[in-house]
Write a protein that holds these residues in place. Structure first.
Motif, PDB file in Angstrom:
ATOM      1  N   VAL A  18       0.848  -1.195   0.000  1.00  0.00           N
ATOM      2  CA  VAL A  18       0.000   0.000   0.000  1.00  0.00           C
ATOM      3  C   VAL A  18       0.885   1.247   0.000  1.00  0.00           C
ATOM      4  O   VAL A  18       2.032   1.205   0.437  1.00  0.00           O
ATOM      5  CB  VAL A  18      -0.968   0.053   1.210  1.00  0.00           C
ATOM      6  N   ARG A  19       0.329   2.341  -0.479  1.00  0.00           N
ATOM      7  CA  ARG A  19       1.025   3.626  -0.426  1.00  0.00           C
ATOM      8  C   ARG A  19       1.108   4.087   1.024  1.00  0.00           C
ATOM      9  O   ARG A  19       0.287   3.705   1.851  1.00  0.00           O
ATOM     10  CB  ARG A  19       0.282   4.672  -1.247  1.00  0.00           C
ATOM     11  N   GLU A  20       2.053   4.944   1.317  1.00  0.00           N
ATOM     12  CA  GLU A  20       2.199   5.439   2.686  1.00  0.00           C
ATOM     13  C   GLU A  20       1.065   6.365   3.098  1.00  0.00           C
ATOM     14  O   GLU A  20       0.836   6.560   4.288  1.00  0.00           O
ATOM     15  CB  GLU A  20       3.554   6.118   2.861  1.00  0.00           C
ATOM     16  N   ASP A  21       0.333   6.909   2.141  1.00  0.00           N
ATOM     17  CA  ASP A  21      -0.806   7.764   2.470  1.00  0.00           C
ATOM     18  C   ASP A  21      -2.134   7.006   2.385  1.00  0.00           C
ATOM     19  O   ASP A  21      -3.207   7.608   2.388  1.00  0.00           O
ATOM     20  CB  ASP A  21      -0.830   9.010   1.587  1.00  0.00           C
ATOM     21  N   LEU A 151       1.128  -3.758  -5.547  1.00  0.00           N
ATOM     22  CA  LEU A 151       1.169  -2.453  -6.173  1.00  0.00           C
ATOM     23  C   LEU A 151       2.639  -2.100  -6.402  1.00  0.00           C
ATOM     24  O   LEU A 151       3.529  -2.746  -5.857  1.00  0.00           O
ATOM     25  CB  LEU A 151       0.534  -1.422  -5.247  1.00  0.00           C
ATOM     26  N   PRO A 152       2.910  -1.064  -7.184  1.00  0.00           N
ATOM     27  CA  PRO A 152       4.293  -0.624  -7.292  1.00  0.00           C
ATOM     28  C   PRO A 152       4.866  -0.352  -5.902  1.00  0.00           C
ATOM     29  O   PRO A 152       4.162   0.095  -4.999  1.00  0.00           O
ATOM     30  CB  PRO A 152       4.187   0.664  -8.111  1.00  0.00           C
ATOM     31  N   ALA A 153       6.138  -0.676  -5.723  1.00  0.00           N
ATOM     32  CA  ALA A 153       6.785  -0.532  -4.418  1.00  0.00           C
ATOM     33  C   ALA A 153       8.213  -0.052  -4.644  1.00  0.00           C
ATOM     34  O   ALA A 153       8.605   0.272  -5.763  1.00  0.00           O
ATOM     35  CB  ALA A 153       6.768  -1.868  -3.691  1.00  0.00           C
ATOM     36  N   SER A 154       8.998  -0.023  -3.571  1.00  0.00           N
ATOM     37  CA  SER A 154      10.398   0.350  -3.700  1.00  0.00           C
ATOM     38  C   SER A 154      11.237  -0.399  -2.677  1.00  0.00           C
ATOM     39  O   SER A 154      10.739  -0.816  -1.637  1.00  0.00           O
ATOM     40  CB  SER A 154      10.576   1.856  -3.526  1.00  0.00           C
TER      41      SER A 154
END
Length: 182
Positions: A18-21, A151-154
């Motif tokens: 998940v995104r951080e937001d 999802l896209p991640a890093s």
């Protein structure tokens, strides 16, 4: 509170994809999906036949811990502050993506390299990425990421010699050509 494995920092947000937001509902939906995908009973059935040494509970426990922290607004705020402080301590030299990396095929393992200004390399291989839920697929002369419900991640990759780090941005829809060296 950051999860670290083989010098690669993986955040709870990355574990849950998940995104951080992300809001509570997004985190909850991703947690439910991940917990079903990585439940030890389900994974045991899949891995008994192909790799009996596979640790089926590791990813499940990471998902559980990520949910425990991110589902509570107070613990999430504390974690976000720690995550931000960690990022400031470990300055990332630059953001890169899969197409910036050199790919070398060594047997069944695909190795990804990116040159550091010190002369060494930032690197990761398909085995390490597999432990994080990403599969590198080779199709002829190109390589792409495959991820289930991700999802896209890093990922933060350290240099082999100096203290510099780069952030590998994972976009599951990108393909890059390989360098087929023996």
């Amino acid at each position: 509170m950051l999860v670290s494995e083989n010098s690669i920092q993986e955040s709870y947000y990355g574990i849950l994809s998940v995104r951080e937001d992300a809001n509570y509902e997004e985190i909850r939906a991703s947690y439910r999906s991940a917990i079903l995908n990585f439940h030890p009973d389900k994974l045991q059935q899949n891995y008994d036949k192909c790799d009996p040494s596979h640790d089926t509970g590791d990813k499940f426990l990471k998902v559980q811990k990520a949910w425990e922290v991110l589902s509570n607004s107070v613990s999430r705020a504390v974690y976000d502050n720690e995550l931000q402080a960690s990022r400031e301590e470990n300055e990332v030299a630059e953001d890169i993506d899969l197409q910036d990396m050199l790919v070398e095929v060594t047997g069944e393992v695909l190795e990804l390299f990116y040159p550091c200004r010190c002369g060494d390399y930032f690197n990761i291989d398909s085995f390490e990425l597999g432990k994080m839920g990403y599969t590198l697929l080779q199709d002829g002369s190109s390589v792409s990421f495959q991820a289930t419900d991700a999802l896209p991640a890093s990922l933060v990759l350290p240099c082999g010699s100096c203290s510099l780090q780069v952030r590998l941005l994972i976009d599951v829809d990108i393909e890059v050509p390989t360098d087929d060296k023996p």
